[in-house]
Design a protein around this motif. Structure first.
Motif: not given
Length: 126
Positions: A5-6, A22-26, A76-77
């Motif tokens: 989250e940011s 954001a999700a990385s690798g998912f 990204t949401v």
């Protein structure tokens, strides 16, 4: 796997912020994603949720008309927060639905989500 989250910060009442999850690798785009917030001493509260295809969005009553959830169709949401109020002050988290078939939009519960990140602090104060 954890979300990231940011976008939080300090803003005056009436101001705006845009949070990102954001999700990385998912494959985040396959799952419903929820935004939650928590203040010290209270339980984590559901704020908003968006379906995997973005076609369904829900909001808790206190943020309706002020917050907008969206997703970019990839990993990204976002949570656009306008007309912020002091009572919006909290740490905001995004969670990924545990089930591909998540359908509990009438009651967004953190028990149905995971992959929590470290959260992002939102402070609304003059």
């Amino acid at each position: 796997v954890r979300n990231v989250e940011s976008g939080g910060g300090l803003v005056q009442p009436g101001g705006s912020l845009r949070l990102s999850c954001a999700a990385s690798g998912f494959p985040l785009d396959l799952y419903a994603v929820g935004w939650f917030r928590q203040v010290p001493g209270k339980e984590r509260e559901g704020v908003s949720c968006i379906s995997s295809d973005g076609g369904r969005t829900v909001y808790t009553d206190s943020v309706k008309g002020r917050f907008t959830i969206s997703r970019d169709g990839k990993n990204t949401v976002y949570l656009q927060m306008n007309n912020l109020k002091p009572e919006d002050t909290a740490v905001y988290y995004c969670g990924t639905a545990l089930s591909l078939y998540y359908n509990k939009y009438a009651d967004i519960s953190p028990a149905d989500f995971d992959s929590w990140g470290q959260g992002t602090q939102v402070t609304v104060s003059s």
